[in-house]
Each structure stands twice: as C-alpha cells, then as structure tokens.
Design an enzyme around this catalytic site. Sequence first.
Site, PDB file in Angstrom:
ATOM      1  CG  ASP A 279      -1.734   1.156   1.433  1.00 10.94           C
ATOM      2  OD1 ASP A 279      -2.294   1.592   0.420  1.00 10.94           O
ATOM      3  OD2 ASP A 279      -1.847   1.668   2.555  1.00 10.94           O
ATOM      4  CE  LYS A 280       0.217   7.395  -2.447  1.00  8.47           C
ATOM      5  NZ  LYS A 280       0.328   8.396  -1.376  1.00  8.47           N
TER       6      LYS A 280
ATOM      7  CG  PHE B 247     -13.893  13.741  -0.087  1.00  9.40           C
ATOM      8  CD1 PHE B 247     -13.348  14.546  -1.069  1.00  9.40           C
ATOM      9  CD2 PHE B 247     -13.501  12.404  -0.036  1.00  9.40           C
ATOM     10  CE1 PHE B 247     -12.433  14.046  -1.969  1.00  9.40           C
ATOM     11  CE2 PHE B 247     -12.596  11.890  -0.939  1.00  9.40           C
ATOM     12  CZ  PHE B 247     -12.061  12.720  -1.908  1.00  9.40           C
TER      13      PHE B 247
ATOM     14  N   GLY C 180      -5.023   3.613  -3.367  1.00 13.15           N
ATOM     15  CA  GLY C 180      -6.290   4.250  -3.745  1.00 13.15           C
ATOM     16  C   GLY C 180      -6.078   5.692  -4.163  1.00 13.15           C
TER      17      GLY C 180
ATOM     18  CE  LYS D   1      -5.073  -0.862  -1.972  1.00 16.14           C
ATOM     19  NZ  LYS D   1      -4.723  -0.275  -0.680  1.00 16.14           N
TER      20      LYS D   1
ATOM     21  CG  ASP E  20      -3.899  -1.612   3.029  1.00 15.12           C
ATOM     22  OD1 ASP E  20      -4.196  -1.300   1.866  1.00 15.12           O
ATOM     23  OD2 ASP E  20      -3.370  -0.826   3.826  1.00 15.12           O
TER      24      ASP E  20
END
EC number: 7.6.2.1
Length: 1208
Positions: A529-530, A694, A828, A915, A939
């Site tokens: 993941d980032k 959002f 994402g 993922k 994740d």
Amino acid sequence: MSGGAGPRIISAPRSAPRPPRSDAIQAPTHSGAGPRTPLPHASHPGRTVTSSGRRARAGGGRNMADQIPLYPVRGAAAANRKRAAYYSAAGPGPGADRHSRYQLEDESAHLDEMPLMMSEEGFENDESDYHTLPRARVARRKRGLEWLVCGGWRSLCTSCCDWLAHVCQRKKQLKARTVWLGCPEKCEEKHPRNAIKNQKYNVFTFIPGVLYEQFKFFLNLYFLVVSCSQFVPALKIGYLYTYWTPLGFVLAVTIMREAIDEFRRFQRDKEMNSQLYSKLTVRGKVQVQSSDIQVGDLIIVEKNQRIPSDMVFLRTSEKAGSCFIRTDQLDGETDWKLKVAVSCTQRLPALGDLFSIRAYVHAQKPQLDIHAFEGTFTREDSEPPVQESLGIDNTLWASTVVASGTVIGVVIYTGKETRSVMNTSHPKNKIGLLDLELNQLTKALFLALVALSAVMVTLQGFVGPWYRNLFRFLLLFSYIIPISLRVNLDMGKAAYGWMIMRDEHIPGTVVRTSTIPEELGRLVYLLTDKTGTLTQNEMVFKRLHLGTVSYGTDTMDEIQSHVITSYSQAPSQAPGSAASSTPPRKGQASAPKVRKSVSSRIHDAVKAIALCHNVTPVYESRAGGTGETEHAEADQDFSDENRTYQASSPDEVALVQWTESVGLTLVSRDLASMQLKTPGGQILTYHVLQVFPFTSESKRMGIIVRDESTAEITFYMKGADVAMATIVQYNDWLEEECGNMAREGLRTLVVARKSLTEEQYQDFESRYSQAKLSLHDRALKVAAVVESLEREMELLCLTGVEDQLQADVRPTLEMLRNAGIKIWMLTGDKLETATCIAKSSHLVSRTQDIHVFRPVTSRGEAHLELNAFRRKHDCALVISGDALEVCLKFYEHEFVELACQGPAVVCCRCSPTQKAHIVRLLQQHTGKRTCAVGDGGNDVSMIQAADCGIGIEGKEGKQASLAADFSISQFRHIGRLLMVHGRNSYKRSAALGQFVMHRGLVISTMQAVFSSVFYFASVPLYQGFLMVGYATIYTMFPVFSLVLDQDVKAETALLYPELYKDLTKGRSLSFKTFLVWVLISVYQGGILMFGALALFESEFVHVVAISFTALILTELLMVALTIRTWHWLMVVAEFLSLGCYLASLAFLNEYFGIGRVSLGAFLDVAFITTVTFLWKVSAITVVSCLPLYILKYLKRKLSPPSYSKLTS
C-alpha cells in the site's frame, strides 16, 4: 444542463443507442458474503444501475426530484466489466453463451488484422479472453469414464456437498424494515440475536473439526491407518504404544492448542456479549446485556462505551445536537467522525417524551457498505406528520466507540446483520509452500514403501496368505514415513516465531500465524500500500498557488502579513472584511470585472480554506478533576494550548492548522455555525447552511455558509483537480500547476467559490430537501441537485500538501529489488501522486522509464495500449483501476505476463477488492509466492489473500496488523524480516525435514536387509521401546538443534541481498536433494546392517545391540556433518543424547536381544564393556560416515556455495 461542468446526467433521446444493459444477466455474481448494495456507486452523480433508470422513467407525474432521468453513464460499464470477467472464467455451459452479449461487434472486425503477439486463437472466436478456449475444449473432452476416474468423482462429491450445504443453510432474505421507537414487539419479522460469535466450533463440532483439519494431510492420515491396523491380531507387530504414542502426542498437542484458542475466543465473546447497557422503557431505565438487545430498543450509550448494535442516533447530551465517535475498529481510521442526532427527537424537552410520540424509522435492508445508509424518520402524531431523511451521519454502527457526550439511539440492525459483522471475512487457513513440498515428498515415500513391500512379498514367492504378509511388510517399513516430521516442523516453526519476536533489531514485531515463517524466504512479489505504509500519513502544508503567484514554505510570512493587513483595515469593515473584495462580484452579471489585488486574493483564499472543511476543534479541559474532552462552547476560553483538531482526513487538519499559522484560526464549530478568530482577536461567525461531504466517487466536498455580519451566502468547494477542472471558470494555469505539484510529490486540492443570492439558495434548498426524502435512487437525485450549483465557480487557489516518506523506505526498497523481489504498489490515491511517490521512494529507479497506461474503455483501446507497452524495454508500468479492469476483462493472461516482465508496477485508484484480486491473479498466473504489506482497514482483504501478509501498526489503527500473519512497527523492518529470518526459517526447515526423513529411511533400510537375510520373514528388528526411543530421546535433541543452524551471518545476508534470489528457486528442498538423502540413507542402512551381521557371526545374539549403537552414533555424526554454524546448544544436545543412550544400555538391557524378552535373550553388561564390542562398533560407524565427510569436503572445494565466497 450546461456542458463542461463535471460528469452530467444526460437525458438521452429515446432513439439514441443505449449502453449495454447491466441487468441483462440475472445470475448473482458475488459469493454469498452478504447482500449486494443496490447502488454500488450511489454517491457519484453519473453512476447508476440500469434498473433504476427504468424505474425513474416509469414514474410520470412525480415530483421534480423523481423525474430526473437516470441513464447508466459509467456504473453500468463497470458492472458489465465485472460480470464479463466472471463469465469469462465460466468455461462452457450457460455462462459462455450469455457471454456473447458482451462482445463489441464494431471493434472485433479490425482487431483480427492486428493480433496481439502472444496468441491469435482467441480472436477467431471473438471471445473476450483467449484462454477460455482451450479450457472449454478440455472440459468437453473429458466427459466419460476417463473423466470420472481422473478426478471427476471429486467434483461430483464437491457439488453434492455444496448442494447439501446450500439446502441446510438457506440464507434468509434480507428486507428493508420499519422500526417503531421503543416497541420491539411491533417488528413484523424475527431478527437475529445481538450476540457476537467468533468461535470456529461448538461443543459438538470441536473434536470432528480439529481431527478433519489434521487428517486432511496425507502424512497424518497414513499414520492413523497404520495405528488402527494394530488392532487386527493378524497384523499386529510389536506393541500398540509404539504406534499410538507418537500419533497421540501430535493430536493431543494440536487439540490442546485449538482448545486454548477456542476458549480464548469464547471468553472474548462472552465478555463482549455480557456488557451492560441502559435501555429506556416506559418505566424508566433498565440494565440489559448486549446480547439481549433487540431491534426497536432505545439504548443509552455513555462516553467511551462501545456501541452494541447498529442504531439511528436520536438524542445526545451535547448542546450542539451532535457527537463524535471513534471508528478505528470498523474502518481502520484513527480520526473521529461527527454524527448528528435526528433533529425532531433532539428538540424534545425530556428523555421520557420519546415514549409520548408515535414515530418510526424506515431503514433499508442490511448491507455491506459502511459509508452509506438510506432511511427516513417519520413522526405520525404531529400535524402535519414530520418526515426527516436519514443518512450516514445519523447512524451509529456497532463496534464504534462514543468519544464525546452520551447518546440515545434506536436499534435497527442486530447480530449478523450489523455492518461490522457483515464486513468480517473469515481468513483462509494458509499453508506454506514448504509444507506442500514435504507433502509431495511423503507421497513419493509412500510409493517407495509400497514398492519395497511388494518386492519382499515377490521374493518370498507369494507363499501362504501373501496379502497379509504384504500388509505386515507395509507396517514394518512404515518408519520410512516418519511421524516425527510434523512434530519437529511444528516445534521448529514455533522456535522461528520466538526468534523473530525476540530480535532486538526489529522491535515490536509480532508473529500471528506461526505456521508459515518459511514463506518469508520464498517471496517473489511484494505488493504494498502507499499511504501509511511507504509514507507516514502525516501531512504538511507546502504550497499555495493563486495562478499568478505561488507561495512555498519559505514565503509563508508574506501570506501572514497580507492576512493581518486585510483584517486590520478600517475597523468599520472588520466584521466581514471580505466586503472590500466583494463589490465586483456581488454586482449584477453585467458589472465589469475588476482585477483584484494580490492581498484581497490571498485573503479570499485563506478564508475559503478556513471555512471549507469538516474539521472540529476540540478542547481538552486542563482541570485535573474531570479530564473530560469538552466541546468548544461560547463561554470557554479559546486558548491555543489545549486545542486539537478532529477530522476524517489528515489533509483537512493540515489545511486548518496552516490557516491558524497564518492568522485565521478556527475556534469553534457545531452543526449550525462555525467561528473564526482573526489575527486581531476578533471572532467572525458563519452559519453553516449545508455541507456536502467528500466521497471517493465525487472526489470533492462543499459547504454553503452565511456570514452573520453581512448576511452574504457563499458556496465554497474544494476537491481533486480531475473533479474540479470542469466546475471552475475557464483558466489557463490549473492543469499545468497541478502537474507541477504532483511531480514534487504533493497532494493537490483545488479551492473555488460561488456567491448565491437569497432566492437562489431558497430554490436550491427546496429541491435539495425533496431529493433527500425520495426512497428510490436518493443519492443520484441529491447529486443531480447539488450539481446544478456546481457551475462556473470562481477559482480561488490551489493547495499542495506533502505526505512524508517513512524512515529508510528508499534503502529498504532498493534492498528488496536487489534480492530479486518485484514490488507492486497498489494504492487508492490518484495517478500523479502515486507516480511521484514511486519516484521519490526509488520504487522506480532514476534510469528506468515509466509507461503511464492511458485510460482505456474498450477492447480495441486496451489492445493498442498493451502493444505500446510491449515495445518498451525495462519500463515500469503505472495503471489506474478502471483501465486495469478493462485489460483484465479482455486480456487477463497477456496483461499479467507483460506486467510481470517489468521492474515495477503501480496501480492507482484501486478499491480494496481490486487489491485482493490482483494478488490472486499473480498467484494463479505465476505460481510464485506473494506478500502483501499494508496498514489500514482497506488493506485487510489484500493481506488475507496473499501467501504471506504483513501488517504495519500505523496512523490508521490496528486493523491490518491484527489481520496479518506478521505485524511490524515500521516498513524498514521488512528487509531484516525477509533477508535474515525468512532465509533462516526456510533453510532450517528444509534441513530439518530432510534429516527427519533420512532418520526414518536408515532404520527402514536396516529392517529390509534384516528381513531379506532371514528368508523374508516379516519380523521386526527392534523392539517397540527402541523404535520410540530412537525417534525421541536418542536423536531428537541433536536433530531439533538444526533450527539454530545458519549458513550466512545476518550482517552478510543484509549486505548482499542478492543471496535471497537462490532461495526463491527452492533448491534447499527439491526432488534432487531428496534423492541425495535417500541414497545416503540406503548406503548407511546397508553398511550398518551388513557390517553388524558380518562382524558378529559368533555372537549373533548381539546383533541388535551392535547395529543399534552404531546407528545412534551415525545419526549423531550426521547431524554434526549437516551443521554449518555451531551453537553451544548443539554441542550440549549431542552429548546429552549420547549420555541418555549409554545410560539406557546399562539399565534397559532386556530390550537389546533378538525377538521377544520371553526368549531370554538378555544382554550382559560385561559384553558392552569389552574392547571387541567397542572397536567393531567404531569400525562400522566409520565406514558409514567417513565417505560422506570426504564427499562433503570435496564438494566444498570444487563447487563452493555462492555465500562461501563472501564469508571467506
């Protein structure tokens, strides 16, 4: 609808060709993991499902909100993509012909002219994926007797079992429900109990379940059959305990371990289910247990208490009518969420009045999506009846914790129907590659065993009841497959886990799955993941761009001085000093545009950033007595020391902290208003009229506020450049500057505003509230109404926020790359940010090219784009989730093959399910081991799907680290975990497994020689006790001490990560090494037995003593030969075992005769102490071991292993 303002819902003419109907296929495409959300992309204005379009068209004379025609713009295509992927795997049968509906006729014609370089077969058939074809043919061919024999019986059994399971556990149809406040008895249907149950088994299924898990392995099943055969008198060989003791020990250990785990789960569940809550009844408050709560109950939850079931939020003790909850156990996010009480019940004067009104909540059916809810609250006894729409802000999901005030809610879902339970997936039992390889070798050994027994019976000449003799030989040689293999390996795994957790270089590491430590040494793909994994998830405001002028960290003081001057102008203007910049904007449309000064533009931008957000300031009261977190009420001091900000995203907090640093401070916020403090200490109040939160689909958030002093209404909006580019007025700099910031690794947000007149706002509000009450397609109608405002907005500024990299990410990634591990980043985040982090973290090295995969929507585009990527060499791939979905639909095999050839892959805009899908694709197509690393709740699915999951305890909570097999505290620890511990675990287990097999093979060879010398009699060579002692007390410690062996020092393994490449080839345990060990065993067994028989013709009685002593010595010497690095415990183990053996020679001498003790063949201690005995035993041992020592020495000299060159 005007063009160029975001994705619009276009009312297409009747004759226009419609997109393919997503409802053409009725078959469910998801496994039964809970019901599917009716509107998967509900919150995106342009996405819908076709059925809703039909519904909307059918409605003629409904209100305006219900008449908005809804056509699938992107959602239907996405649904089709998923379904097509599902059916392409279906092979022949109904799936294949339905599949043709997805063919894109217009494109297939010219595709034949430019076949992909890999396979052309698929195009002739015009199917979506070339590799369904061969599979289909195979399936057609194998229907018949051959099919039945070759595994058809297995699929028949499976399908029968599935059918039975389906009949037994037919799922209850989930429906929408009407819940009357405080009247559980009014529920029309029965709802599940509100009990948490995490146990795997119950009282009846525990023993069968555990035994099934054990005997699934060929090894254990084989031992069970052998042990049971000893109850048949004709087959009895030796004593029962020689077979049942080891098996019983293995099963006892396993059952104990499972029982302890199960009991712990039971205790945790019991603790959760017996928590007490206050329930509101007509007679007042009563205490109820969590498991006794029913749908319709009114439950009071105190601060810091867990919410027991899914509820609609009715009242709170907070004056603002809202409260905060912590959701880290539900979605992995650590920030607090603001929840709003239903205004109708919040306004009631007292608690008891909840029973004096007649009201009900209508809630949608239970579903998976934790970020969406649709319902209505209706009060019947008022004139006219009050109706309020309910959204996600009015809900309190189970497993979240109240962070402020006391809340009262009405229960709408319980037990299995709560969001948290529906989102819990049961992880699969992971089995390591080494275990699978050993399972294959045991099958090979079994074949050898059968062959050997058959040879013996043949040489006997099939005399007498030969089949009984065959079975007796099978039992005699059963030690070829050692039962101690499982015990040793399981103990070894536990030892590796203990070593990993004790390693001071990687503190805080936890091994949660102790069965797969060897997997760490076999990894080829690492998927990470980032945000929060490679980066710290700590945002720092770096840049503000106004179009003509840009401010960085070093010029923030200029902004501060501009803000101070703009607010310190003539005091008469101070309350809403925006007045200075408004006249040109407020005038009629015909008024000429006046160019604003930089100062007023900075002022507008800073004010917009300070107002457009979902952040709430929280004040920690420093009075030691209570220590409570209070809301900022007007009477409280707004002192800066004890203020903290709470928001749903760290980006927003960074922006608000930045406005505070330049002088405009958010001091209080509730549902209806927010207050800002100017540099001069003055408080400005704004009334919040609407907030549009959002969402990942809209990629933007908006807010409408009214300035108290000037009564001006302004609509502010901020969001991703992709979403905002079409909403703001035409400009020539936005796209370019966004690109520049993204290249610096900054996350960008575009801020815009629009002034509204009172009439415009009133018109909007009436349409908006109407749309919010509609029951069908509510999200789409609401989005359509909001979109009518989002046009021609004034672009104020562009902000850049930096997410800093974790410590030592660059060297760690470089080390992993040098070790031959291919790294894929699945995030994402948006494409630009992902690309820039890939560069800054050196995931893609400076010399490598990056190929950004263009957005593709059809087969032809995907085809061209894949060919473009194929022509590039040594090039990293960056692809978005949408394009990936298209590629996987048409060219799954080709895409994976191409991506695997590249040095690195970055997939951005990935959903959690995508993922996990990518992980499974890599496993299927490459057959290599995968590892997934992540830190958030999103994740978890990827971590559970991978062969080895590593979770990082980060900002986003503990969800990922709890679901993972290994939990670490920092990304940089992965290097040591794989290079050192992965290497050691794999090498040690391989050596241990083969040595244990060797130990069984030697004694079986001796038995074979003994039998053939004695006219093929099926008589055991050694008594039961000796056999048990041989596998345990005499050789166990030295053999098990191999778990301390290491071929390379930790420092060397980290310094030369290239050594890791050898491990992935699996050479430490293969059929080749196994055959070498088999040859060694046959040689040694033969020498030991023939030697004993040759040297002891006179004292034949002593054959057992001599051969067994030589055998034990040989085993101890072989352990010494196998060891590469000595440890003091190994030396202790060798001498301890030798001591035990010598002691038993002296005290247990009745076992060292031939045949039963009843024959009186006792061993005299005097004989053992003679020189003859000693030299003969030594001679046999030397002959069996010396050649191996010489061979090892020669091999070391002539072809040394790669690491010996480094260590010398």
